[in-house]
Design a protein around this motif. Sequence first.
Motif, short mmCIF file in Angstrom:
data_model
loop_
_atom_site.label_atom_id
_atom_site.label_comp_id
_atom_site.label_asym_id
_atom_site.label_seq_id
_atom_site.Cartn_x
_atom_site.Cartn_y
_atom_site.Cartn_z
N GLY A 81 0.79 -1.22 0.00
CA GLY A 81 0.00 0.00 0.00
C GLY A 81 0.83 1.27 0.00
N GLU A 82 2.14 1.15 0.21
CA GLU A 82 3.02 2.32 0.16
C GLU A 82 3.00 2.98 -1.21
OE1 GLU A 82 6.98 1.37 1.42
OE2 GLU A 82 6.28 0.36 3.24
N CYS A 83 2.72 2.21 -2.22
CA CYS A 83 2.65 2.75 -3.58
C CYS A 83 1.25 3.32 -3.82
CB CYS A 83 2.93 1.67 -4.61
SG CYS A 83 4.64 1.18 -4.69
N SER A 84 1.17 4.64 -3.90
CA SER A 84 -0.13 5.26 -4.12
C SER A 84 -0.47 5.39 -5.60
CB SER A 84 -0.19 6.63 -3.44
OG SER A 84 0.83 7.47 -3.95
N GLU A 85 0.56 5.40 -6.44
CA GLU A 85 0.32 5.53 -7.88
C GLU A 85 1.39 4.75 -8.63
OE1 GLU A 85 -0.37 9.11 -11.09
OE2 GLU A 85 0.07 9.62 -9.03
N PRO A 86 1.10 4.04 -9.67
CA PRO A 86 -0.20 3.60 -10.17
C PRO A 86 -0.86 2.64 -9.19
CG PRO A 86 1.57 2.99 -11.71
CD PRO A 86 2.19 3.55 -10.49
N LYS A 87 -2.16 2.68 -9.18
CA LYS A 87 -2.94 1.87 -8.25
C LYS A 87 -2.71 0.39 -8.54
CE LYS A 87 -7.47 1.38 -6.29
NZ LYS A 87 -8.86 1.70 -6.33
N ASN A 88 -2.48 -0.40 -7.50
CA ASN A 88 -2.27 -1.85 -7.57
C ASN A 88 -1.08 -2.24 -8.46
OD1 ASN A 88 -4.49 -2.41 -5.89
ND2 ASN A 88 -5.86 -2.20 -7.64
N VAL A 89 -0.08 -1.40 -8.56
CA VAL A 89 1.07 -1.69 -9.43
C VAL A 89 1.87 -2.88 -8.94
CG1 VAL A 89 2.73 -0.11 -8.34
CG2 VAL A 89 2.92 -0.65 -10.78
N VAL A 90 1.90 -3.10 -7.64
CA VAL A 90 2.67 -4.23 -7.12
C VAL A 90 2.04 -5.55 -7.57
CG1 VAL A 90 3.54 -5.38 -5.05
CG2 VAL A 90 3.47 -2.90 -5.14
#
Length: 188
Positions: free
Chosen positions: A136-145
């Motif tokens: 969830g640390e990645c706010s953009e792009p959504k669901n990139v992980v």
Amino acid sequence: MCTGRCSQCLAVALYPTAFTSILCNILLFFPNWDVKYAREGHLTEEVLYMGGLVGGGIMVLASALYIHQTGVRGCCANRCGMFISIAFAAVGVVGALYSFLVAFLALQNGPTCYNSLFWGQHFKDSTYLKNPTTWGECSEPKNVVVFNTGLFATLLATSALQMLLCAIQVINGLVGCVGGTCLNKGPL
């Protein structure tokens, strides 16, 4: 089984893996199904290496096409054709290995994303795959992980299968080259 028939079976098995690799690599250019990240240069570095397109795709596809033609020319083709199929199978192994290594590095380093401060590969040198709560640390792009992990894991598995199939063709080609043609000259 005739080495020519084996070549055909291996080639037919390689075709879908090559197309899967190409498709996965193309999709990786569109995280969150949006072109803006590619346009702005916010792609994971390993996507730009194009392991799935070049290695697992074009190189393996070229190998599969020749390997298939080796089997079509008659039962076991000829010794020279089987010898050349060894070289093409080796090209396939190299391409699949390249795709495998790029996918492995991408899974190890994690995706490029924005973490509300800056763009980067924030999961580099971490065990983010074992700890999904950090995704969830990645706010953009959504669901990139999830997006990158799924596609790169598919590339990893596909390229491992490609290496195996091409290695089998190397052995099959050696048998066809040394052993010559089959006694059964009937149609494939």
